[in-house]
Scaffold this motif. Structure first.
Motif, PDB file in Angstrom:
ATOM      1  N   GLU A 199       0.840  -1.207   0.000  1.00 24.23           N
ATOM      2  CA  GLU A 199       0.000   0.000   0.000  1.00 24.23           C
ATOM      3  C   GLU A 199       0.877   1.259   0.000  1.00 24.23           C
ATOM      4  O   GLU A 199       0.578   2.245  -0.693  1.00 24.23           O
ATOM      5  N   ALA A 200       1.961   1.218   0.761  1.00 22.04           N
ATOM      6  CA  ALA A 200       2.878   2.373   0.793  1.00 22.04           C
ATOM      7  C   ALA A 200       3.484   2.597  -0.590  1.00 22.04           C
ATOM      8  O   ALA A 200       3.579   3.736  -1.073  1.00 22.04           O
ATOM      9  N   TYR A 201       3.865   1.501  -1.226  1.00 23.75           N
ATOM     10  CA  TYR A 201       4.406   1.581  -2.603  1.00 23.75           C
ATOM     11  C   TYR A 201       3.383   2.234  -3.538  1.00 23.75           C
ATOM     12  O   TYR A 201       3.704   3.131  -4.321  1.00 23.75           O
ATOM     13  N   ASP A 202       2.131   1.793  -3.429  1.00 23.00           N
ATOM     14  CA  ASP A 202       1.059   2.306  -4.286  1.00 23.00           C
ATOM     15  C   ASP A 202       0.907   3.829  -4.104  1.00 23.00           C
ATOM     16  O   ASP A 202       0.799   4.587  -5.070  1.00 23.00           O
ATOM     17  N   LEU A 203       0.934   4.268  -2.840  1.00 20.88           N
ATOM     18  CA  LEU A 203       0.742   5.699  -2.572  1.00 20.88           C
ATOM     19  C   LEU A 203       1.913   6.532  -3.099  1.00 20.88           C
ATOM     20  O   LEU A 203       1.711   7.604  -3.673  1.00 20.88           O
ATOM     21  N   LEU A 204       3.125   6.028  -2.878  1.00 16.03           N
ATOM     22  CA  LEU A 204       4.297   6.784  -3.346  1.00 16.03           C
ATOM     23  C   LEU A 204       4.315   6.847  -4.869  1.00 16.03           C
ATOM     24  O   LEU A 204       4.689   7.852  -5.464  1.00 16.03           O
ATOM     25  N   ARG A 205       3.872   5.760  -5.482  1.00 13.51           N
ATOM     26  CA  ARG A 205       3.872   5.694  -6.945  1.00 13.51           C
ATOM     27  C   ARG A 205       2.716   6.509  -7.518  1.00 13.51           C
ATOM     28  O   ARG A 205       2.902   7.335  -8.399  1.00 13.51           O
ATOM     29  N   PHE A 318       4.746  14.089   2.709  1.00 17.48           N
ATOM     30  CA  PHE A 318       3.936  12.888   2.514  1.00 17.48           C
ATOM     31  C   PHE A 318       4.703  11.619   2.885  1.00 17.48           C
ATOM     32  O   PHE A 318       4.193  10.742   3.566  1.00 17.48           O
ATOM     33  N   ARG A 319       5.960  11.547   2.456  1.00 14.27           N
ATOM     34  CA  ARG A 319       6.709  10.322   2.755  1.00 14.27           C
ATOM     35  C   ARG A 319       6.973  10.178   4.255  1.00 14.27           C
ATOM     36  O   ARG A 319       6.980   9.060   4.784  1.00 14.27           O
ATOM     37  N   ASN A 320       7.112  11.307   4.955  1.00 15.14           N
ATOM     38  CA  ASN A 320       7.330  11.205   6.404  1.00 15.14           C
ATOM     39  C   ASN A 320       6.064  10.796   7.136  1.00 15.14           C
ATOM     40  O   ASN A 320       6.090   9.997   8.068  1.00 15.14           O
ATOM     41  N   VAL A 321       4.949  11.356   6.684  1.00 11.18           N
ATOM     42  CA  VAL A 321       3.660  10.994   7.295  1.00 11.18           C
ATOM     43  C   VAL A 321       3.376   9.514   7.004  1.00 11.18           C
ATOM     44  O   VAL A 321       2.925   8.761   7.874  1.00 11.18           O
ATOM     45  N   LEU A 322       3.693   9.103   5.784  1.00 11.98           N
ATOM     46  CA  LEU A 322       3.464   7.714   5.394  1.00 11.98           C
ATOM     47  C   LEU A 322       4.329   6.753   6.216  1.00 11.98           C
ATOM     48  O   LEU A 322       3.872   5.674   6.613  1.00 11.98           O
ATOM     49  N   GLU A 323       5.539   7.162   6.489  1.00 14.46           N
ATOM     50  CA  GLU A 323       6.424   6.309   7.305  1.00 14.46           C
ATOM     51  C   GLU A 323       5.777   6.039   8.662  1.00 14.46           C
ATOM     52  O   GLU A 323       5.779   4.918   9.158  1.00 14.46           O
ATOM     53  N   GLU A 324       5.190   7.081   9.232  1.00 13.25           N
ATOM     54  CA  GLU A 324       4.550   6.932  10.548  1.00 13.25           C
ATOM     55  C   GLU A 324       3.302   6.041  10.446  1.00 13.25           C
ATOM     56  O   GLU A 324       3.035   5.208  11.313  1.00 13.25           O
ATOM     57  N   ALA A 325       2.570   6.207   9.337  1.00 11.67           N
ATOM     58  CA  ALA A 325       1.359   5.396   9.134  1.00 11.67           C
ATOM     59  C   ALA A 325       1.732   3.917   8.990  1.00 11.67           C
ATOM     60  O   ALA A 325       1.074   3.040   9.563  1.00 11.67           O
ATOM     61  N   VAL A 326       2.791   3.645   8.245  1.00 13.12           N
ATOM     62  CA  VAL A 326       3.245   2.258   8.055  1.00 13.12           C
ATOM     63  C   VAL A 326       3.661   1.671   9.401  1.00 13.12           C
ATOM     64  O   VAL A 326       3.339   0.521   9.728  1.00 13.12           O
ATOM     65  N   TYR A 327       4.344   2.474  10.178  1.00 15.09           N
ATOM     66  CA  TYR A 327       4.814   2.023  11.493  1.00 15.09           C
ATOM     67  C   TYR A 327       3.627   1.630  12.385  1.00 15.09           C
ATOM     68  O   TYR A 327       3.603   0.546  12.969  1.00 15.09           O
ATOM     69  N   VAL A 328       2.639   2.494  12.454  1.00 18.45           N
ATOM     70  CA  VAL A 328       1.467   2.214  13.306  1.00 18.45           C
ATOM     71  C   VAL A 328       0.718   0.979  12.783  1.00 18.45           C
ATOM     72  O   VAL A 328       0.319   0.103  13.552  1.00 18.45           O
ATOM     73  N   ALA A 329       0.553   0.912  11.466  1.00 20.74           N
ATOM     74  CA  ALA A 329      -0.180  -0.224  10.893  1.00 20.74           C
ATOM     75  C   ALA A 329       0.548  -1.537  11.195  1.00 20.74           C
ATOM     76  O   ALA A 329      -0.094  -2.546  11.525  1.00 20.74           O
ATOM     77  N   ALA A 330       1.870  -1.519  11.106  1.00 20.57           N
ATOM     78  CA  ALA A 330       2.630  -2.743  11.406  1.00 20.57           C
ATOM     79  C   ALA A 330       2.492  -3.111  12.883  1.00 20.57           C
ATOM     80  O   ALA A 330       2.266  -4.273  13.227  1.00 20.57           O
ATOM     81  N   LEU A 331       2.600  -2.101  13.763  1.00 21.93           N
ATOM     82  CA  LEU A 331       2.446  -2.372  15.201  1.00 21.93           C
ATOM     83  C   LEU A 331       1.105  -3.042  15.483  1.00 21.93           C
ATOM     84  O   LEU A 331       1.015  -4.015  16.237  1.00 21.93           O
ATOM     85  N   VAL A 332       0.063  -2.520  14.846  1.00 18.74           N
ATOM     86  CA  VAL A 332      -1.284  -3.037  15.130  1.00 18.74           C
ATOM     87  C   VAL A 332      -1.478  -4.433  14.533  1.00 18.74           C
ATOM     88  O   VAL A 332      -2.179  -5.274  15.107  1.00 18.74           O
ATOM     89  N   ASP A 403      -2.704   9.984  13.921  1.00 16.76           N
ATOM     90  CA  ASP A 403      -3.138  11.072  13.041  1.00 16.76           C
ATOM     91  C   ASP A 403      -2.472  10.990  11.674  1.00 16.76           C
ATOM     92  O   ASP A 403      -3.074  11.341  10.656  1.00 16.76           O
ATOM     93  N   SER A 404      -1.235  10.497  11.659  1.00 14.80           N
ATOM     94  CA  SER A 404      -0.558  10.309  10.370  1.00 14.80           C
ATOM     95  C   SER A 404      -1.282   9.233   9.573  1.00 14.80           C
ATOM     96  O   SER A 404      -1.486   9.378   8.360  1.00 14.80           O
ATOM     97  N   LEU A 405      -1.661   8.161  10.261  1.00 10.84           N
ATOM     98  CA  LEU A 405      -2.396   7.089   9.576  1.00 10.84           C
ATOM     99  C   LEU A 405      -3.692   7.655   9.001  1.00 10.84           C
ATOM    100  O   LEU A 405      -4.040   7.404   7.846  1.00 10.84           O
ATOM    101  N   ARG A 406      -4.385   8.454   9.820  1.00 11.20           N
ATOM    102  CA  ARG A 406      -5.639   9.071   9.348  1.00 11.20           C
ATOM    103  C   ARG A 406      -5.385   9.967   8.137  1.00 11.20           C
ATOM    104  O   ARG A 406      -6.096   9.890   7.130  1.00 11.20           O
ATOM    105  N   ASP A 407      -4.336  10.789   8.209  1.00 15.23           N
ATOM    106  CA  ASP A 407      -4.063  11.726   7.110  1.00 15.23           C
ATOM    107  C   ASP A 407      -3.734  10.983   5.804  1.00 15.23           C
ATOM    108  O   ASP A 407      -4.159  11.390   4.730  1.00 15.23           O
ATOM    109  N   VAL A 408      -2.981   9.894   5.958  1.00 14.98           N
ATOM    110  CA  VAL A 408      -2.638   9.108   4.766  1.00 14.98           C
ATOM    111  C   VAL A 408      -3.911   8.523   4.155  1.00 14.98           C
ATOM    112  O   VAL A 408      -4.106   8.547   2.932  1.00 14.98           O
TER     113      VAL A 408
END
Ligand code: NDP
Length: 468
Positions: A199-205, A318-332, A403-408
């Motif tokens: 999903e992160a790849y898709d967003l960056l692309r 965007f890439r920094n916010v996405l990094e945080e979103a990926v981190y939270v999603a992985a934790l969960v 909030d980063s996850l939400r923003d993404v």
């Protein structure tokens, strides 16, 4: 002739590499495969001049083994495992040990434990993760079944497994199907994390419009930080691969249909049976199923077009916010999987030590990652931890990143892009941190049409209403 310390049945990817790993660690290994050609090929090439003894019948194979005989089955899960057990049992003395190292369903392992116990054979169900390289250089081994049998093979299993600063990545996790339950859930988490990265790849692309080489660099950087993990590392590596024929990044030429062998589906089925919500894992299984609708997707897009819309983003932010979103999603994703294991441990009486599960996932396996250090700390500080959300340090990380996850997700939704796992993760967090959910309305509906009764918030008791 000297006898073998252990015998392995199944000389495909896993069995052959495990045999070489054991031999390298000083064990004499007997090997057998249903199709003799595979054995011949193995002993004639990679196993040549090694302490690896081939057998071309099961009778010959068991004769090669030291008593008490120890056999590791590394064959396709399901019927092949039962077939081999059935054929081996009459050839084995009481007290022999059979280990199933394949991806068997934990319920099958439960049945096999009982069946073999009655016949005086000790059985272990061992989930082995790490793929081809792991099998050769050190996998993560999650063992369940006869404790007594484990004690006899522990030295061998520990020596061939991966090692971290917390010890070797092998542990006994409980009776019966405990090892295979943990391995199944490991794979469920693996599905979710793989989907999160895609999903992160898709967003960056698609949203940030980055080239594959830019995404590759970002993933490499992420892998150097708190997102450090085997899956992030290999994704950064695979993005670098250029197709010889076309000169394009190979990943772009791969058909967008993801296969699966069923362990993700089993995780979700088991979670539903146990009444545990694992929506991030379920979303990753559904995402693979939807990816398989390629022909339908193409037809639909031809007929109706896509929902994609251009949205402007600052690439750096965007890439920094996405990094945080990926981190939270992985934790969960880990939190959901470990919650499932803790509920199964109680329900099935496995008594699984979760901090041990996390410890042996730190090396060798596909979901090894740096965040496991935080998870281990959580379960070491409270072995009875019901859910990682109750561990303040874990929850602080989730709260910081939510909030980063939400923003993404908002950005993705505005752009017409689906983010199944990140989306479900956010909703899971919002649901768990909501004191009052609208289930009161559902309960009223149930009582309306089926007299299913309800409880009240203002007084004790069970109530039913004549709604009309
Ligand atoms: P496969 O799952 O591809 O299975 C091939 C082996 O099973 C061969 O030895 C094959 O014998 C035997 N086999 C298949 N069908 C039958 C049958 N009907 N009767 C008897 N034998 C049969 O091999 P892998 O090495 O990939 O995996 C072994 C186990 O480990 C599986 O349970 C797999 O899910 C699990 N696993 C695999 C991983 C991987 O990365 N590959 C990672 C972790 C676990 P023959 O040569 O005669 O066809």
């Amino acid at each position: 002739m000297a006898k073998a310390d252990i015998g392995i049945v199944g000389m495909s990817i896993m069995g052959s590499n495990l045999a070489l790993n054991m031999e390298r660690n000083g064990y004499v290994v007997a090997v057998f495969n249903r199709t003799a050609q595979r054995t011949e090929q193995f002993v004639g090439t990679r196993a040549r001049d090694k302490n690896i003894m081939p057998a071309y019948s099961l009778e010959e194979f068991v004769e090669l083994l030291k008593v008490p005989k120890k056999i590791l089955l590394m064959v396709k899960a399901g019927k092949p495992v039962d077939d081999f057990i059935q054929k081996l049992v009459p050839l084995l003395e009481k007290g022999s040990i059979i280990m199933d190292g394949g991806n068997s369903h934990y319920m099958d392992t439960e049945k096999r434990c009982k069946l073999l116990e009655d016949k005086g054979i000790r059985f272990l169900g061992a989930g082995i993760s790490g793929g081809e390289k792991g099998a050769l250089y050190g996998p993560s081994i999650m063992v369940g079944g006869s404790r007594e049998a484990y004690d006899e093979v522990a030295e061998l299993l520990n020596v061939i497994s991966a090692r971290t600063e917390d010890g070797s990545c092998c542990a006994y996790l409980g009776e019966g199907g405990a090892g295979h339950f943990v391995k199944m859930t490991h794979n469920g988490i693996e599905y979710a994390i793989m989907q999160i990265i895609s999903e992160a790849y898709d967003l960056l692309r698609t949203i940030a419009g980055m080239e594959i080489s830019e995404i590759q660099q970002i993933f490499e950087q992420w892998n150097g930080g708190r997102l450090n993990s085997f899956l992030m590392e290999i994704t950064a590596k695979l993005l670098r691969k250029i197709d010889d024929e076309t000169g394009k990044p190979l990943v772009e030429l791969i058909l967008d249909k993801a296969g699966s062998k069923g362990t993700g589906k089993w995780t979700v089925q088991s979670a539903l049976d146990l009444g545990v919500a694992v929506p991030s894992i379920a979303a990753s299984v559904n995402a693979r199923i939807l990816s398989d609708y390629k022909e339908q997707r193409v037809k639909l897009v031809r007929r109706y077009g896509e929902f994609l819309r251009k949205v402007g983003v600052d690439r750096y932010i965007f890439r920094n916010v996405l990094e945080e979103a990926v981190y939270v999603a992985a934790l969960v994703a880990y939190a959901q999987g470990l919650h499932l294991i803790s509920v199964a441990s109680v329900d099935f009486g496995y008594n699984t030590n979760i901090s041990e599960v996390v410890r042996i996932w730190k090396g060798g396996c596909i979901i090894r990652s740096t965040v496991l250090n935080l998870l281990r700390k959580a379960y070491l500080s409270d072995p009875t931890l019901e859910h990682l959300f109750f561990y303040p340090e874990f929850m602080n990380e989730v709260k910081k990143g939510v909030d980063s996850l939400r923003d993404v997700i908002i950005t993705a939704v505005n752009a017409g892009i689906s983010l199944p796992v990140m989306g479900e993760t956010l909703l899971y967090i919002y649901s768990l941190l909501r004191e009052r959910l609208p289930a009161n309305v559902i309960q009223a509906q149930r009582d309306f049409f089926g007299a299913h009764t309800f409880q009240r918030v203002d007084k004790e008791g069970i109530f039913h209403e004549e709604w009309e």
